[in-house]
Design an enzyme around this catalytic site. Structure first.
Site, PDB file in Angstrom:
ATOM      1  N   HIS A 509       6.858  40.705  83.748  1.00  0.00           N
ATOM      2  CA  HIS A 509       7.681  41.805  83.242  1.00  0.00           C
ATOM      3  C   HIS A 509       6.781  42.897  82.672  1.00  0.00           C
ATOM      4  CE1 HIS A 509       7.251  41.684  78.810  1.00  0.00           C
ATOM      5  NE2 HIS A 509       6.933  40.418  79.011  1.00  0.00           N
ATOM      6  N   CYS A 510       7.374  44.054  82.488  1.00  0.00           N
ATOM      7  CA  CYS A 510       6.707  45.145  81.760  1.00  0.00           C
ATOM      8  C   CYS A 510       7.754  45.711  80.806  1.00  0.00           C
ATOM      9  CB  CYS A 510       6.137  46.179  82.728  1.00  0.00           C
ATOM     10  SG  CYS A 510       7.351  46.869  83.874  1.00  0.00           S
ATOM     11  N   ARG A 511       7.860  47.015  80.694  1.00  0.00           N
ATOM     12  CA  ARG A 511       8.905  47.589  79.836  1.00  0.00           C
ATOM     13  C   ARG A 511      10.215  47.734  80.598  1.00  0.00           C
ATOM     14  NH1 ARG A 511      10.944  52.652  79.591  1.00  0.00           N
ATOM     15  NH2 ARG A 511      12.025  53.286  77.678  1.00  0.00           N
ATOM     16  N   TYR A 538      11.274  44.020  79.555  1.00  0.00           N
ATOM     17  CA  TYR A 538      11.335  43.796  78.108  1.00  0.00           C
ATOM     18  C   TYR A 538      12.475  44.575  77.443  1.00  0.00           C
ATOM     19  CZ  TYR A 538       9.578  42.492  73.509  1.00  0.00           C
ATOM     20  OH  TYR A 538       9.456  41.946  72.258  1.00  0.00           O
TER      21      TYR A 538
END
Length: 564
Positions: A509-511, A538
């Site tokens: 995942h990232c943002r 996130y």
């Protein structure tokens, strides 16, 4: 000989029929009957009087009887209740409420637009003087006057649909203590549970207390009691549980009632009587996606029905393609809109489907007031036919949902949406618009180019200590991350491949999902077969988890929430 058209009820349905008849036939005699004092008002704007956004309640009234007479030569009779249809004589019996007398009027064509009435459950205290419903201008004036004149501070709103949410919002804007009680586990049923969490957070952040998965059991003196036994202070109660179609006139006249409990009509909105039409919230309509009858209490469809009914009286054909259910709402600082069916409804209907959830910017990121737009697109699997969409954000979510509504109406697919050419300005959107972006992600899933897990699955992954890679930069990770996530930024991962296992699933995942998507594809090219992108990433998971974390006090799966 001129046609005599009588219309029972006004507002979006009845008044639109009357106006269309006049445009088609200057010689027709058109009479509308309304049992209340207002024949034409903005019922969708009613809650905004409570906050003062619509300061003068008289502005909610759109047309007076004098205006109908002078502008359109239409007679609008208020305080006149139609109490009986005499089909054998082609007359109606009308009660003059002010004079307490009755009289009959003949018709050539009769149009029923009685609307729908608010549901009032049979519980203790339901008929107390401090219990209100919202249907017309008189209702909203009563609420406003009661809470102001009696110094009310605590108000309970029962029901989390459009009316309930808008009433709660406007009462809160007026600085009342507001509790909204909803029997389901979420507000706003057109939205899926994951998307509704964004709305829950917005309401809670602005001071509305939400009591979900609970219903109204009793109304006491200065309080209400819920099914679970909660006692909530409330000196006034607004019921917004839902509505039932007004069918008593039709039923007593022997007109056919449909399987949904609303008046059954044909393609041209004719009832089972060839001289009686029905439109608006009281009728049954055809859902083109579910392929079955349904009810839809929305102003836009009512106006289209009204035009079609009037046209049919004069031999003008119309195309009845059914409904898909498109709607929007403004809630504090957010806009929210939906169209078609959501994932829950698709599941219940046995439709094979998949969906994508993404949150690109609503405009170019360096522009002022650029914000994430949470967008969920539901499509048929494996055909790729678009079934529905939901969007929430501070920007023009309604524009995007209107595009999807158009695609659904045209039987559009993900391929069609991918190729759709839309306008672009950095101040208004992005070169790859949200809807184009959603189509591309949907096609990637449909074609098996990568795999993903949904926001609702992430808690289980964290609690079971799955291998989660946080692809954000170190500073972002430090500001808040999943409890068991390993920080391997996109900018570093090619030099740290030895830290990423091949013998177990890897969740990235990232943002917002873009950097993690790029990492997933790169790892697949490098021989990793069991890698997944976390849909929503996130930010999406934080929004999904937050409200329930706060309400239940359960352990969070993040070190710190981050909604930026």
């Amino acid at each position: 000989m001129s046609k005599r058209v009588l219309v029972v009820g006004g507002v979006a349905g009845g008044a639109s029929v009357a106006a269309r008849v006049r445009r088609l036939d200057e010689s027709a005699e058109v009479i509308m009957f309304e049992k209340g004092p207002h024949v034409s008002f903005s019922n969708c704007s009613l809650p905004y009087h409570l906050s003062g956004i619509v300061e003068d309640s008289e502005k909610l009234v759109l047309m007076s009887p004098d205006m109908f007479r002078n502008r359109y030569n239409i007679e609008a009779r208020v305080h006149q209740e139609v109490i009986q249809i005499n089909r054998d004589k082609k007359t109606i019996t009308v009660k003059d409420i002010m004079k307490d007398t009755t009289y009959e009027e003949k018709y050539d064509k009769l149009v029923l637009s009685p609307g729908a009435k608010p549901i009032r459950p049979n519980i203790e205290g339901i008929n107390n003087s401090n219990v209100f419903t919202v249907r017309n201008v008189v209702d909203i004036e009563r609420i406003d006057q009661y809470i102001k004149h009696n110094g009310i501070k605590d108000i309970a709103v029962i029901g989390g649909g459009f009316i309930g949410v808008e009433v709660a919002e406007n009462l809160k804007l007026a600085d009342y203590n507001v509790t909204l009680v909803e029997f389901a586990n979420q507000v706003m049923a057109p939205f899926d549970y994951d998307m509704a969490q964004i709305l829950h957070k917005e309401m809670a952040d602005h001071g509305v207390k939400l009591v979900l998965d609970d219903g109204l059991a009793k109304i006491g003196d200065g309080f209400i009691t819920t099914n679970s036994g909660k006692k909530i202070e409330a000196q006034a109660v607004v019921l917004a549980i839902g509505v039932r179609p007004e069918t008593s006139l039709a039923t007593e006249a022997g007109l056919e009632i449909g399987e949904t409990g609303a008046i059954k009509v044909d393609h041209n909105y004719l009832t089972s009587d060839k001289d009686i039409y029905a439109v608006g919230d009281a009728i049954e309509v055809y859902h083109r996606l579910l392929r079955k009858p349904t009810r839809l209490a929305l102003a836009g469809p009512a106006q289209k029905q009204a035009r079609a009914a009037a046209d049919h009286m004069y031999g003008i054909p119309s195309k009845n393609i059914g409904v898909i259910g498109s709607s929007s709402i403004h809630l504090f600082e957010l806009n929210a809109a939906s169209t078609g069916i959501n994932a829950k409804v698709a599941e219940q209907a046995g439709i094979q489907y998949d969906y994508v959830y993404l949150m690109p910017g609503d405009k170019v990121g360096l522009m002022p007031n650029s914000n994430p737009m949470h967008f969920k697109l539901i499509f048929e699997y494996p055909a790729g036919r678009i079934l529905g969409a939901q969007a929430i954000g501070k920007g023009n979510v309604d524009k995007r949902i209107d595009v999807i509504a158009t695609m659904i109406t045209m039987n559009g697919t993900l391929e069609d949406l991918k190729e759709l050419e839309l306008t672009y300005s950095p101040m208004l959107g992005t070169a790859k618009d949200v809807v184009n972006h959603a189509a591309l992600v949907g096609l990637n899933l449909l074609q098996g180019r990568y795999k993903e897990v949904k926001v609702s699955q992430v808690r289980g992954l964290v609690e079971n200590n799955a291998f989660i890679v946080d692809a954000r930069e170190k500073g972002e990770y430090k500001a808040g991350h999943f409890n068991n996530a390993v920080n391997i930024p996109l900018s570093e991962f090619r030099n740290r491949l030895d830290e990423i296992p091949k013998d177990q699933p890897v969740y990235i995942h990232c943002r917002s999902g873009q950097r993690s998507y790029n990492m997933v594809l790169a790892l697949q090219h490098l021989g990793y077969e069991n890698v997944y992108n976390i849909s929503g990433s996130y930010l999406g998971v934080n929004l999904y988890e937050y409200f329930n974390d706060v309400v239940t006090g359960r352990e969070k799966i993040v070190t710190e929430y981050n909604f930026k």
